[in-house]
Motif scaffolding. Structure first.
Motif, PDB file in Angstrom:
ATOM      1  N   UNK A  75      47.457  60.571  17.054  1.00  0.00           N
ATOM      2  CA  UNK A  75      46.682  61.481  17.907  1.00  0.00           C
ATOM      3  C   UNK A  75      45.238  61.525  17.427  1.00  0.00           C
ATOM      4  N   UNK A  76      45.028  61.640  16.125  1.00  0.00           N
ATOM      5  CA  UNK A  76      43.675  61.697  15.575  1.00  0.00           C
ATOM      6  C   UNK A  76      42.934  60.370  15.716  1.00  0.00           C
ATOM      7  N   UNK A  77      43.654  59.272  15.670  1.00  0.00           N
ATOM      8  CA  UNK A  77      43.018  57.950  15.798  1.00  0.00           C
ATOM      9  C   UNK A  77      42.349  57.788  17.148  1.00  0.00           C
ATOM     10  N   UNK A  78      42.877  58.467  18.161  1.00  0.00           N
ATOM     11  CA  UNK A  78      42.328  58.327  19.510  1.00  0.00           C
ATOM     12  C   UNK A  78      40.957  58.977  19.648  1.00  0.00           C
ATOM     13  N   UNK A  79      40.569  59.820  18.717  1.00  0.00           N
ATOM     14  CA  UNK A  79      39.276  60.491  18.791  1.00  0.00           C
ATOM     15  C   UNK A  79      38.144  59.627  18.253  1.00  0.00           C
ATOM     16  N   UNK A  80      38.454  58.452  17.713  1.00  0.00           N
ATOM     17  CA  UNK A  80      37.436  57.603  17.097  1.00  0.00           C
ATOM     18  C   UNK A  80      36.511  56.956  18.122  1.00  0.00           C
ATOM     19  N   UNK A  81      37.037  56.562  19.264  1.00  0.00           N
ATOM     20  CA  UNK A  81      36.215  55.947  20.307  1.00  0.00           C
ATOM     21  C   UNK A  81      36.888  56.143  21.653  1.00  0.00           C
ATOM     22  N   UNK A  82      36.126  55.942  22.710  1.00  0.00           N
ATOM     23  CA  UNK A  82      36.676  56.107  24.059  1.00  0.00           C
ATOM     24  C   UNK A  82      37.654  54.968  24.363  1.00  0.00           C
ATOM     25  N   UNK A  83      38.660  55.278  25.154  1.00  0.00           N
ATOM     26  CA  UNK A  83      39.634  54.263  25.532  1.00  0.00           C
ATOM     27  C   UNK A  83      40.789  54.192  24.554  1.00  0.00           C
ATOM     28  N   UNK A  84      41.673  53.255  24.819  1.00  0.00           N
ATOM     29  CA  UNK A  84      42.896  53.118  24.023  1.00  0.00           C
ATOM     30  C   UNK A  84      42.800  52.079  22.922  1.00  0.00           C
ATOM     31  N   UNK A  85      41.686  51.369  22.834  1.00  0.00           N
ATOM     32  CA  UNK A  85      41.585  50.267  21.876  1.00  0.00           C
ATOM     33  C   UNK A  85      41.769  50.717  20.433  1.00  0.00           C
ATOM     34  N   UNK A  86      41.264  51.895  20.075  1.00  0.00           N
ATOM     35  CA  UNK A  86      41.422  52.385  18.707  1.00  0.00           C
ATOM     36  C   UNK A  86      42.893  52.647  18.390  1.00  0.00           C
ATOM     37  N   UNK A  87      43.628  53.169  19.336  1.00  0.00           N
ATOM     38  CA  UNK A  87      45.055  53.421  19.137  1.00  0.00           C
ATOM     39  C   UNK A  87      45.819  52.103  19.039  1.00  0.00           C
ATOM     40  N   UNK A  88      45.480  51.159  19.905  1.00  0.00           N
ATOM     41  CA  UNK A  88      46.141  49.846  19.882  1.00  0.00           C
ATOM     42  C   UNK A  88      45.906  49.170  18.529  1.00  0.00           C
TER      43      UNK A  88
ATOM     44  N   UNK B 115      49.920  42.887  20.913  1.00  0.00           N
ATOM     45  CA  UNK B 115      49.158  43.853  21.698  1.00  0.00           C
ATOM     46  C   UNK B 115      49.823  44.154  23.034  1.00  0.00           C
ATOM     47  N   UNK B 116      50.421  43.156  23.668  1.00  0.00           N
ATOM     48  CA  UNK B 116      51.042  43.403  24.978  1.00  0.00           C
ATOM     49  C   UNK B 116      52.231  44.350  24.865  1.00  0.00           C
ATOM     50  N   UNK B 117      53.017  44.249  23.805  1.00  0.00           N
ATOM     51  CA  UNK B 117      54.140  45.174  23.607  1.00  0.00           C
ATOM     52  C   UNK B 117      53.626  46.597  23.396  1.00  0.00           C
ATOM     53  N   UNK B 118      52.544  46.718  22.656  1.00  0.00           N
ATOM     54  CA  UNK B 118      51.975  48.041  22.400  1.00  0.00           C
ATOM     55  C   UNK B 118      51.404  48.623  23.692  1.00  0.00           C
ATOM     56  N   UNK B 119      50.712  47.818  24.466  1.00  0.00           N
ATOM     57  CA  UNK B 119      50.157  48.314  25.740  1.00  0.00           C
ATOM     58  C   UNK B 119      51.271  48.687  26.712  1.00  0.00           C
ATOM     59  N   UNK B 120      52.382  47.970  26.663  1.00  0.00           N
ATOM     60  CA  UNK B 120      53.534  48.327  27.489  1.00  0.00           C
ATOM     61  C   UNK B 120      54.100  49.680  27.034  1.00  0.00           C
ATOM     62  N   UNK B 121      54.166  49.880  25.728  1.00  0.00           N
ATOM     63  CA  UNK B 121      54.640  51.166  25.195  1.00  0.00           C
ATOM     64  C   UNK B 121      53.686  52.290  25.588  1.00  0.00           C
TER      65      UNK B 121
END
Length: 107
Positions: free
Chosen positions: A56-69, A85-91
């Protein structure tokens, strides 16, 4: 007060409510993702809870989902989990649906 002012206020209120809901859905999704990844890494319940909070905190680092991925991919790879990456984006897509379902059901 004119009808135009009333409509403007209604649109602003709806926009604020929609933005808040989008934030809540993303935060819930990230918590669910953290638990999903923790399960793959075979973490204990306490470790899984802490890891979900870290996602949850990792998502605050930058806009979008790339930081979480990036965080999930790095952590899962380091733990020896076969993923990409594709499995993670599917999740992410799956957990977004689940988060929305949970939050819409609680209102």
């Amino acid at each position: 007060m004119t009808t135009f002012d009333d409509r403007e206020r209604a649109f602003e209120t709806k926009f604020a409510r929609d933005e808040e809901m989008a934030f809540r859905i993303t935060a819930r999704r990230n918590k669910l993702l953290g638990h999903w990844a923790a399960d793959l890494m075979k973490l204990t319940k306490e470790e899984a809870d802490a890891y979900a909070t870290a996602i949850v905190h990792a998502d605050f680092e930058e806009a979008g989902d790339d930081d979480v991925v990036r965080k999930l991919l790095g952590d899962l790879t380091a733990a020896g989990v076969d993923t990409d990456e594709s499995k993670i984006r599917h999740a992410i897509a799956d957990q977004t649906v689940e988060a929305r379902r949970q939050l819409m059901g609680s209102e």
